[in-house]
Design a protein around this motif. Structure first.
Motif, short mmCIF file in Angstrom:
data_model
loop_
_atom_site.label_atom_id
_atom_site.label_comp_id
_atom_site.label_asym_id
_atom_site.label_seq_id
_atom_site.Cartn_x
_atom_site.Cartn_y
_atom_site.Cartn_z
N ARG B 159 83.05 -42.27 -54.33
CA ARG B 159 84.49 -42.56 -54.25
C ARG B 159 85.16 -42.27 -55.59
O ARG B 159 86.28 -41.75 -55.64
N VAL B 160 84.45 -42.60 -56.66
CA VAL B 160 84.99 -42.28 -57.99
C VAL B 160 85.13 -40.76 -58.13
O VAL B 160 86.13 -40.25 -58.63
N ALA B 161 84.09 -40.05 -57.64
CA ALA B 161 84.12 -38.59 -57.72
C ALA B 161 85.29 -38.02 -56.92
O ALA B 161 85.96 -37.07 -57.35
N VAL B 162 85.57 -38.65 -55.77
CA VAL B 162 86.71 -38.21 -54.95
C VAL B 162 88.01 -38.45 -55.72
O VAL B 162 88.89 -37.58 -55.79
N ALA B 163 88.11 -39.62 -56.33
CA ALA B 163 89.32 -39.94 -57.11
C ALA B 163 89.49 -38.95 -58.26
O ALA B 163 90.58 -38.47 -58.54
N ARG B 164 88.37 -38.63 -58.94
CA ARG B 164 88.44 -37.68 -60.06
C ARG B 164 88.88 -36.29 -59.57
O ARG B 164 89.66 -35.61 -60.22
N ALA B 165 88.38 -35.92 -58.37
CA ALA B 165 88.73 -34.59 -57.84
C ALA B 165 90.21 -34.51 -57.49
O ALA B 165 90.82 -33.44 -57.56
N LEU B 166 90.79 -35.66 -57.11
CA LEU B 166 92.17 -35.65 -56.63
C LEU B 166 93.21 -36.00 -57.70
O LEU B 166 94.41 -35.84 -57.47
N VAL B 167 92.75 -36.46 -58.84
CA VAL B 167 93.68 -37.04 -59.81
C VAL B 167 94.70 -36.03 -60.36
O VAL B 167 95.82 -36.38 -60.71
N THR B 168 94.31 -34.77 -60.39
CA THR B 168 95.25 -33.75 -60.91
C THR B 168 96.15 -33.21 -59.80
O THR B 168 96.91 -32.27 -60.02
N ARG B 169 96.01 -33.79 -58.62
CA ARG B 169 96.73 -33.33 -57.42
C ARG B 169 96.50 -31.84 -57.19
O ARG B 169 97.43 -31.02 -57.17
N PRO B 170 95.23 -31.47 -57.01
CA PRO B 170 94.91 -30.05 -56.85
C PRO B 170 95.31 -29.56 -55.46
O PRO B 170 95.43 -30.36 -54.52
N GLN B 171 95.48 -28.26 -55.34
CA GLN B 171 95.80 -27.71 -54.02
C GLN B 171 94.55 -27.66 -53.15
O GLN B 171 94.63 -27.68 -51.94
#
Lengths: 433, 247
Positions: B159-171
């Motif tokens: 879940r942390v990894a998911v949050a890290r992946a999404l934090v920059t609001r990537p496309q």
């Protein structure tokens, strides 16, 4: 950037044993460097203090007088006029003294020895009062004619006490033998090599021994307000004294007594002036300092190589262990330069913490040694010019040692850090190990 | 969010090949693959081990380069970009979720999630804090912000990894077997979370998986075999094929 420091710091904490081992090695080398630098600086300060009191000023206007080509005497004739001109030409001058110079045989009832002699006017020698530590007698006794100050070792060898007499025997410039009976008025603590073969008598006693006129001195010792001005003053005096009609010898960076052979070989007669500085006059003993500095350099170099290998090895291990982390960080957008910085920071942090601990330990040790006034063996005292070990600690040199070792550890880490930064993200991410 | 034909493609792969050289042997990992992924899609890449799933994700994620063909991500031909530009593309456009979570062990949960934002240097401290805490709320780990990864369960780490992946609001978010190291319930939760974020934020997800249950959540399943593109089918069709014993 702060985050990179945090990662570096926490990684050091995570691998505590490795950090302690390597940090301890860095700290040990730093402590050693601080101590050796303290010893070297202490020696230099002792040399400067004793030399500029016992045998030389910061700048010296001395010279040789030759009646015949092969018969040189270390004298400056008509010194009051020269001194007056110096006072005009050297605003940096703090004070100046005139000293007689000679070489004579010192004879007691039981023994004798050859020594160099300084003819002084004790009333105009404030430096001597500050530096000489009297074991017996009083310096004011030297205001009386036909008196002498000996150093402890000399008094012991001659087996004389304050109040007893010794005979001073020397050859005059014209080759006649002359003697003066002098009463020992003071015995001072030894001050290393320079005090081993030097005694002090009143200037007039020396003049009468050598049968010199009253306007004759051995050397004019100039003490400056700031020792940094020595080269400038030396160069200026060379010009102004030449312009005033004096013949000034070419600069020869040796003590005056080492120049006799050269001067006696030259064909001129009459008076020539020789302008030297304190380092020239004690050049025959500064090799000890050079030797110590060289030894320090070699020792530190060898230790730094060992530490360098340790740091490289540690970083290799860290990089191997963290290859996947590097791959992940590269994948999520960390540039190569930042990966490099991350590992460099780790080495720099380790270096800073290690040197801080080492410098603190070195400093405490130096201060403890100074406080305990550790007496050194006689043979060591000759070279360090002090009976006690003096480790000079200056904040600038400690900071310098810290900066030097930290810079070395950081520089050493560049190679593995650079290779870590060059790893392809995909290779690093799928690294097994 | 469902894709429509009018939506721009975020990933465009044309005749891509990838060979690995092992000593003197050249091993083809991908052989002429074509793929088009549109913004907002939730796509699964399926295939047996060695079919080229991870290689394909690596090429899309710009962490590896193709031997031949063209890989376009967010409209940019990755072959034309410098190393620095590729890194910036990864930082600003792509989020990664790894099978083994790949969190920085010495950083806290908050710091791990914040890390990409620090690399971007676009937000100030307060904005970063707000963004990170908002994401940690979304993944249900706000109360664990100060914990270190080794204090969390596998599901929590992912879940942390998911949050890290999404934090920059990537496309685009790429996930390589995101549930492989998790038990089925936790894996299901992670997929639900990814799906929820896909629907709420419109982020495109491409993930590789072996698991039919996980695959069933995808809008489409791209099947690979022996480094070749097999077909692009719906999740329902993929489940039928899997049930029939195929990949």
């Amino acid at each position: 950037m702060l985050q990179l420091f945090l990662i570096a710091f926490r990684n050091l904490g995570t691998h505590r044993r490795r950090t302690l081992l390597l940090g301890g090695a860095i700290a040990s080398v730093t402590a050693l460097l601080v101590i050796l630098m303290g010893l070297s600086t202490g020696m230099k300060e002792s040399m400067l203090r004793s030399a500029t009191t016992l045998s030389t000023g910061h700048v010296n206007v001395a010279g040789f007088y030759k009646v015949t080509a092969g018969q040189a005497a270390p004298v400056v004739t008509g010194y009051p006029a020269i001194l007056e001109q110096i006072r005009k030409d050297v605003p940096e001058l703090d004070f100046a003294v005139q000293r007689g110079r000679g070489w004579l045989k010192l004879v007691s009832e039981t023994s004798s020895m050859q020594v160099g002699v300084g003819g002084i006017d004790i009333q105009s020698e404030p430096g001597l009062r500050q530096v000489l530590q009297l074991r017996a007698g009083t310096l004011d006794g030297l205001a009386e004619p036909d008196t002498v100050l000996l150093f402890e070792k000399q008094a012991k060898k001659l087996n004389v006490q304050v109040g007893e007499s010794v005979t001073l025997a020397a050859q005059t410039l014209r080759g006649a033998s002359n003697t003066v009976d002098a009463r020992v008025v003071a015995i001072a603590a030894d001050m290393g090599m320079l005090s081993d073969f030097g005694i002090f008598v009143p200037a007039d006693t020396l003049r009468s021994l050598y049968q010199f006129k009253s306007d004759t001195a051995g050397a004019l010792l100039l003490y400056l307000k700031d020792i940094q001005h020595v080269p400038a003053v030396q160069a200026r005096l060379r010009q102004t004294l030449t312009a005033a009609g004096h013949t000034v010898m070419d600069h020869d960076p040796r003590a005056f007594f080492m120049k006799f052979e050269t001067v006696n070989r030259e064909a001129w007669t009459g008076q020539r002036l020789d302008i030297t500085n304190w380092e020239d006059e004690i050049s025959f003993i500064t090799w000890t300092l050079t030797a110590l500095n060289s030894l320090t350099g070699v020792l530190i170099f060898v230790l730094m190589v060992i530490i360098g290998v340790g740091i490289m090895n540690t970083l290799w291990i860290a990089i191997r262990e963290r290859t996947r982390e590097i791959g992940t960080l590269r994948a999520i957008g960390m540039q190569r330069t930042r990966v490099l910085l991350m590992f460099v920071f780790e080495a720099m942090l380790l270096g800073t913490l290690g040197t801080l601990a080492g410098a603190s330990a070195g400093l405490v040790l130096c201060l403890a040694v100074n406080a305990m006034a550790v007496h050194v063996p006689e043979v060591v005292a000759v070279f360090i010019m002090s009976e006690t070990l003096n480790l000079a600690v200056h904040p600038s040199s400690i900071l310098g040692a810290m900066a030097f070792i930290t810079a070395c550890t950081t520089a050493i880490s560049l190679i593995p850090s650079f290779l870590a930064a060059r790893l392809k993200p995909v290779t690093a991410m799928h690294h097994i190990g | 969010m469902n894709p429509t034909a009018s939506q721009a493609s975020i990933v465009s792969i044309t005749n891509v090949t990838k060979d690995y050289t092992l000593g003197k042997v050249v091993v083809p990992a991908l052989r002429g693959v074509d793929l088009e992924v549109h913004a907002g899609e939730f796509i699964s890449i399926a295939g047996p081990s060695g079919s080229g799933k991870t290689t394909l994700l690596n090429l899309i994620g710009c962490v590896d380069t193709a031997t031949g063909g063209v890989v376009r991500v967010a409209g940019q031909d990755t072959k034309q970009l410098t190393e620095r530009q590729l890194t910036n593309l990864r930082l600003n456009t792509i989020g990664f979720i790894f099978q083994s979570f790949n969190l920085v062990q010495v950083l806290s949960v908050f710091q791990n999630v914040e890390f990409p934002l620090l690399l971007q240097r676009k937000l100030d401290k307060a904005q970063r804090r707000e963004r990170v805490m908002q994401l940690l709320e979304q993944v249900g780990l706000a109360s664990h912000a100060k914990h270190r990864p080794n204090e969390l369960s596998g599901g929590q780490r992912q879940r942390v990894a998911v949050a890290r992946a999404l934090v920059t609001r990537p496309q685009l978010v790429l996930a390589d077997e995101p549930t492989a190291n998790l038990d089925s319930v936790t894996g299901q939760n992670i997929i639900d979370l990814m799906k929820e974020l896909n629907q709420k934020e419109g982020t495109t997800f491409i993930f590789s998986t072996h698991d039919a249950k996980v695959m069933s959540h995808a809008n489409a399943v791209v099947r690979l075999a022996d480094g070749k593109f097999l077909d692009r089918i719906s999740a329902a069709e993929a489940s039928r094929v899997m049930a029939a014993g195929g990949h």
